[in-house]
Design a protein around this motif. Structure first.
Motif, PDB file in Angstrom:
ATOM      1  N   TYR A  53       0.834  -1.210   0.000  1.00 14.03           N
ATOM      2  CA  TYR A  53       0.000   0.000   0.000  1.00 14.03           C
ATOM      3  C   TYR A  53       0.868   1.260   0.000  1.00 14.03           C
ATOM      4  O   TYR A  53       0.686   2.149  -0.833  1.00 14.03           O
ATOM      5  CB  TYR A  53      -0.934  -0.018   1.210  1.00 14.03           C
ATOM      6  CG  TYR A  53      -1.695   1.259   1.400  1.00 14.03           C
ATOM      7  CD1 TYR A  53      -2.814   1.550   0.632  1.00 14.03           C
ATOM      8  CD2 TYR A  53      -1.290   2.197   2.346  1.00 14.03           C
ATOM      9  CE1 TYR A  53      -3.509   2.736   0.791  1.00 14.03           C
ATOM     10  CE2 TYR A  53      -1.987   3.380   2.509  1.00 14.03           C
ATOM     11  CZ  TYR A  53      -3.090   3.648   1.742  1.00 14.03           C
ATOM     12  OH  TYR A  53      -3.767   4.824   1.899  1.00 14.03           O
ATOM     13  N   TYR A 108      -9.501   5.619  -6.452  1.00 12.30           N
ATOM     14  CA  TYR A 108      -8.397   4.658  -6.432  1.00 12.30           C
ATOM     15  C   TYR A 108      -7.888   4.467  -5.011  1.00 12.30           C
ATOM     16  O   TYR A 108      -7.685   3.343  -4.557  1.00 12.30           O
ATOM     17  CB  TYR A 108      -7.267   5.125  -7.348  1.00 12.30           C
ATOM     18  CG  TYR A 108      -6.093   4.186  -7.350  1.00 12.30           C
ATOM     19  CD1 TYR A 108      -6.084   3.069  -8.178  1.00 12.30           C
ATOM     20  CD2 TYR A 108      -5.005   4.387  -6.503  1.00 12.30           C
ATOM     21  CE1 TYR A 108      -5.031   2.189  -8.170  1.00 12.30           C
ATOM     22  CE2 TYR A 108      -3.949   3.505  -6.485  1.00 12.30           C
ATOM     23  CZ  TYR A 108      -3.962   2.406  -7.324  1.00 12.30           C
ATOM     24  OH  TYR A 108      -2.906   1.535  -7.299  1.00 12.30           O
ATOM     25  N   TYR A 112      -8.205   1.005  -2.995  1.00 14.68           N
ATOM     26  CA  TYR A 112      -6.919   0.351  -2.739  1.00 14.68           C
ATOM     27  C   TYR A 112      -6.678   0.164  -1.248  1.00 14.68           C
ATOM     28  O   TYR A 112      -6.203  -0.888  -0.814  1.00 14.68           O
ATOM     29  CB  TYR A 112      -5.802   1.173  -3.382  1.00 14.68           C
ATOM     30  CG  TYR A 112      -4.570   0.377  -3.690  1.00 14.68           C
ATOM     31  CD1 TYR A 112      -4.581  -0.596  -4.687  1.00 14.68           C
ATOM     32  CD2 TYR A 112      -3.394   0.580  -2.997  1.00 14.68           C
ATOM     33  CE1 TYR A 112      -3.455  -1.332  -4.978  1.00 14.68           C
ATOM     34  CE2 TYR A 112      -2.258  -0.156  -3.284  1.00 14.68           C
ATOM     35  CZ  TYR A 112      -2.296  -1.111  -4.275  1.00 14.68           C
ATOM     36  OH  TYR A 112      -1.174  -1.844  -4.561  1.00 14.68           O
TER      37      TYR A 112
END
Length: 145
Positions: A53, A108, A112
């Motif tokens: 991440y 996004y 995510y």
């Protein structure tokens, strides 16, 4: 001086013994190498979700976060989704806190973060996002990476 002649029986016996020994060595080597190959564990090169991440949103995509703490911000997104905040609210918060602050970048980042940091909340995020319309009719960018 007479030359000692080899007996054909003795010579054939040695060839059979040598041939059997060679076959035994080949069979043993094949068995051992086959066992070693089938018992070897498979290599997995997947980083921890936190590492993936942070790398993706800071290094690859160059997001700017409050207090420069991408991981804490991602866990904050998970907390908001876990509390049942509407998707529009989460998106609005992300667009006001993070740069870039367009619809695509915020979407996004939210998806995510949930996918990697709190995958147990994916369905909750999807249900919250059902029917979501961007404010002002913002369109998606013409190119996706």
């Amino acid at each position: 001086m007479p030359i000692a002649a080899r007996s054909p029986v003795t010579s054939a016996g040695r060839q059979r013994t040598t041939c059997r020994s060679l076959v035994a060595v080949i069979v043993a080597a094949t068995a051992v190498s086959g066992v070693a190959l089938t018992m070897a564990p498979t290599a997995r090169a997947v980083p921890a979700p936190e590492v993936e991440y942070v790398y993706d949103v800071v290094v690859r995509r160059h997001y700017g976060f409050p207090n420069n703490d991408a991981l804490a911000y991602g866990h904050g997104i998970c907390d908001k989704v876990g509390r049942g905040e509407p998707y529009a609210q989460v998106m609005g918060d992300v667009k006001s806190d993070v740069t870039p602050n367009d619809e695509f970048a915020a979407n996004y980042l939210v998806s995510y973060a949930v996918n990697l940091l709190c995958p147990e909340l994916i369905w909750q995020l999807r249900n919250s996002a059902a029917g979501y319309q961007p404010p002002g009719g913002a369109a998606a960018p013409g190119t996706y990476y």
